[in-house]
Design an enzyme around this catalytic site. Structure first.
Site, PDB file in Angstrom:
ATOM      1  N   CYS A 112     -32.484 -40.923  15.764  1.00 42.54           N
ATOM      2  CA  CYS A 112     -32.210 -41.672  16.992  1.00 42.54           C
ATOM      3  C   CYS A 112     -31.385 -40.828  17.978  1.00 42.54           C
ATOM      4  O   CYS A 112     -31.891 -39.875  18.547  1.00 42.54           O
ATOM      5  CB  CYS A 112     -31.549 -43.008  16.661  1.00 42.54           C
ATOM      6  SG  CYS A 112     -31.624 -44.197  18.023  1.00 42.54           S
ATOM      7  N   HIS A 223     -35.130 -45.357  12.682  1.00 39.59           N
ATOM      8  CA  HIS A 223     -34.030 -45.326  11.715  1.00 39.59           C
ATOM      9  C   HIS A 223     -34.553 -45.449  10.279  1.00 39.59           C
ATOM     10  O   HIS A 223     -34.519 -46.542   9.693  1.00 39.59           O
ATOM     11  CB  HIS A 223     -33.044 -46.471  12.004  1.00 39.59           C
ATOM     12  CG  HIS A 223     -32.142 -46.217  13.167  1.00 39.59           C
ATOM     13  ND1 HIS A 223     -30.902 -45.639  13.029  1.00 39.59           N
ATOM     14  CD2 HIS A 223     -32.311 -46.444  14.487  1.00 39.59           C
ATOM     15  CE1 HIS A 223     -30.325 -45.530  14.228  1.00 39.59           C
ATOM     16  NE2 HIS A 223     -31.158 -46.014  15.124  1.00 39.59           N
ATOM     17  N   GLU A 225     -33.126 -44.634   7.592  1.00 39.20           N
ATOM     18  CA  GLU A 225     -32.064 -45.006   6.651  1.00 39.20           C
ATOM     19  C   GLU A 225     -32.011 -46.523   6.425  1.00 39.20           C
ATOM     20  O   GLU A 225     -31.503 -46.984   5.407  1.00 39.20           O
ATOM     21  CB  GLU A 225     -30.703 -44.479   7.123  1.00 39.20           C
ATOM     22  CG  GLU A 225     -29.989 -45.276   8.187  1.00 39.20           C
ATOM     23  CD  GLU A 225     -30.568 -45.129   9.586  1.00 39.20           C
ATOM     24  OE1 GLU A 225     -30.085 -45.826  10.509  1.00 39.20           O
ATOM     25  OE2 GLU A 225     -31.485 -44.301   9.784  1.00 39.20           O
TER      26      GLU A 225
END
Length: 259
Positions: A112, A223, A225
């Protein structure tokens, strides 16, 4: 004998909002740990020399998201009204991390804001406020915001197609669903970077990677994660970072032993 876990440097996401940083940072750390790495928090306080002592012992770099925006002056643009304040301390540490990583050929993964600061560091530019029918600022509560189309022959495509658990059609078509929490994106790619994924409906840049075959540099606008528990492709991205860091560590150790 305990297997070596490569150390992955992750800067504190934001210097001015401790609650945001403490909420977001553990997700990156957990993703690195799941992939076999050891996350190392890089402080935003201290002198450059003090921070470099921590950076130098790391094998790879993960640049996380941030609620800040990169200062448009860094890419010679007038400030848009929608552009958020810059985080000078975070930017300084990111630049130290990137300088060290490029000098020492340490693998880099940007996520990001990490993609955006990487692109600007490499003399690229940004779209300061995306205008699109696609909601790129959907936020963390929206698991799937839109699709991204991945360039065939890219490192990112290889990560996708090498993941045995990724659904077959997605791997073949190289189009995958992602989350999304950004209002800016890369515009002109920086030196030594190429665009390897876009949002197919509006052309917004969704991933960049380095053009040097001997240096792993990858950045994604979404994202991963947040989705490591549900999504094999997300896990594979972090595994590749950790594997690249481990390979570099072993290569450096071998060169040192041979001297």
């Amino acid at each position: 004998m305990k297997a070596m876990r490569p150390k992955i440097a992750i800067p504190i996401p934001h210097s001015g909002d401790a609650a945001y940083a403490e909420r977001s940072l553990p997700q990156y750390e957990r993703a690195v740990e799941m992939a076999g790495g050891e996350p190392v928090r890089i402080p935003l306080e201290g002198t450059p020399a003090q921070i470099m002592k921590v950076i130098e012992r790391c094998d790879g770099v993960l640049l996380p998201g941030s609620k800040a925006d990169v200062d448009p002056a860094k890419y010679d643009a007038a400030r848009d009204a929608a552009t958020a304040a810059a985080d000078v301390k975070r930017d300084t540490v990111d630049e130290l991390l990137l300088q060290d990583a490029y000098n020492m050929r340490k693998p880099i993964l940007g996520i990001c804001y990490g993609l955006q600061i990487l692109n600007v560091y490499r003399s690229g530019t940004l779209v300061q406020d995306i205008v699109s029918p696609i909601n790129h600022d959907a936020g963390r509560k929206v698991a799937i915001a839109h699709d991204v189309s991945i360039e065939p022959g890219s490192r990112l495509a290889a990560i996708l197609t090498s993941s045995p658990e990724v659904p077959h059609p997605a791997a073949q078509e190289r189009e995958v669903p992602v989350n999304s929490s950004h209002h800016q994106s890369a515009d002109v790619p920086g030196d030594g970077l190429s665009v390897v994924a876009r949002s197919p409906r509006d052309g917004i840049v969704e991933a960049l990677e380095g053009t040097s075959p001997d240096h792993f540099v990858l950045a994604v606008q979404w994202h991963p994660e947040r989705s490591v528990d549900e999504d094999e492709f997300s896990r594979a991205i972090f595994r590749e970072l950790v594997q690249q860091a481990k390979a570099r560590h072993q290569k450096m150790a071998g060169e040192f032993e041979s001297v």
